[in-house]
Scaffold this motif. Structure first.
Motif, short mmCIF file in Angstrom:
data_model
loop_
_atom_site.label_atom_id
_atom_site.label_comp_id
_atom_site.label_asym_id
_atom_site.label_seq_id
_atom_site.Cartn_x
_atom_site.Cartn_y
_atom_site.Cartn_z
N GLN A 59 11.74 11.25 -27.25
CA GLN A 59 12.19 12.57 -26.84
C GLN A 59 11.44 13.58 -27.69
O GLN A 59 11.47 13.53 -28.92
N VAL A 100 11.12 10.67 -17.85
CA VAL A 100 12.40 10.08 -17.50
C VAL A 100 13.27 11.17 -16.88
O VAL A 100 13.48 12.22 -17.49
N LEU A 102 9.69 4.88 -25.96
CA LEU A 102 10.50 5.86 -25.28
C LEU A 102 10.81 6.92 -26.31
O LEU A 102 11.40 6.62 -27.36
N LEU A 110 16.73 1.74 -19.62
CA LEU A 110 15.28 1.78 -19.77
C LEU A 110 14.88 1.25 -21.15
O LEU A 110 13.91 0.49 -21.28
N ALA A 111 15.64 1.60 -22.18
CA ALA A 111 15.37 1.11 -23.53
C ALA A 111 15.52 -0.41 -23.59
O ALA A 111 14.70 -1.09 -24.22
N GLU A 163 18.49 9.11 -14.79
CA GLU A 163 18.22 7.73 -15.18
C GLU A 163 19.04 7.36 -16.41
O GLU A 163 19.31 8.19 -17.26
N ASP A 164 19.38 6.11 -16.51
CA ASP A 164 20.10 5.63 -17.67
C ASP A 164 19.08 5.26 -18.75
O ASP A 164 18.38 4.25 -18.64
N VAL A 165 19.02 6.07 -19.77
CA VAL A 165 18.03 5.90 -20.84
C VAL A 165 18.25 4.58 -21.58
O VAL A 165 17.30 3.90 -21.94
N LYS A 166 19.50 4.19 -21.77
CA LYS A 166 19.77 2.92 -22.47
C LYS A 166 19.28 1.72 -21.66
O LYS A 166 18.76 0.77 -22.23
N LYS A 189 16.61 13.02 -15.55
CA LYS A 189 17.93 13.19 -16.16
C LYS A 189 18.95 12.16 -15.65
O LYS A 189 19.80 11.72 -16.39
N ILE A 233 12.20 13.47 -22.19
CA ILE A 233 12.14 12.06 -22.58
C ILE A 233 11.03 11.41 -21.76
O ILE A 233 10.96 11.59 -20.55
#
Length: 152
Positions: free
Chosen positions: A74, A115, A72, A124-125, A119-122, A117, A21
Motif C-alpha cells: 500500500q 487491487v 502486495l 490475495l495475500a 477485493e479481499d486483500v487477505k 476496493k 494497494i
C-alpha cells in the motif's frame, strides 16, 4: 491527482496513487534462481524493511521465490514506480556486492496489478504467500524462509 509514470513502469493507462494497494511481480534477470540462497534473499528483504521504515509504502505481504518476487503493498507518499525502482536498485547493489559481481539483477520492468476496493486483500495475500507450496518448494508455507504478511 493520479501520477502517470513512464513506459518502463506501470502498464499503459495505469496510475499510482497514495493509499492504493498494488500487487507487484518482479523477475530476476534471465530467471536465475539466485534466491534459492536465502541469505541473498534476506538482502532484498532488508530493502523492503528500509522502505517501510522510511515511509515509502506498507508491505502487506511478500514472497521471494528463487527467481522472482511477489509483493502486495500500500503506497504512502511515493509513486509505485519510485518504490519498485528503489527496491530493485538497492537490492541489486547489495546482492552484487555480496557476490562480488556487476550487472543486472532484475529484468527490466515489472508486472503491476491495482487491487480494487471490493477485493479481499487477505485472500490475495494468502495466494501470494502460498507460491512456494504451489511451486513444490515446501509442503507448508511456514517451512519457507522468505515470506511475510502484516497480519501475523
Amino acid at each position: 491527482m493520479p501520477v502517470f509514470t513512464n513506459a518502463g513502469s506501470l502498464r499503459i493507462g495505469r496510475f499510482s496513487e497514495p493509499g492504493g494497494i498494488y500487487l507487484i511481480t518482479a523477475v530476476v534477470h534471465q530467471r536465475q534462481p539466485l534466491f534459492a540462497d536465502w541469505r541473498l534473499g534476506r538482502l532484498v528483504v532488508r530493502e523492503l524493511r528500509e522502505l517501510e521504515a522510511e515511509g515509502w509504502a506498507d508491505f502487506l505481504t511478500w514472497v521471494l521465490m528463487p527467481d522472482h518476487m511477489h509483493y502486495l503493498l500500500q503506497l504512502r507518499d511515493r509513486t509505485l514506480a519510485d518504490v519498485v525502482c528503489r527496491i530493485k536498485s538497492r537490492s541489486s547493489l547489495a546482492v552484487n556486492q555480496t557476490l562480488g559481481r556487476r550487472g543486472r539483477l532484475w529484468q527490466k520492468g515489472y508486472h503491476d496489478r491495482a487491487v480494487r476496493k471490493e477485493e479481499d486483500v487477505k485472500d490475495l495475500a494468502r495466494y501470494v504467500v502460498r507460491n512456494p507450496v504451489r511451486a513444490g518448494l515446501v509442503e507448508r508455507v511456514h517451512d519457507y524462509p522468505l515470506w511475510d504478511a502484516c497480519w501475523l
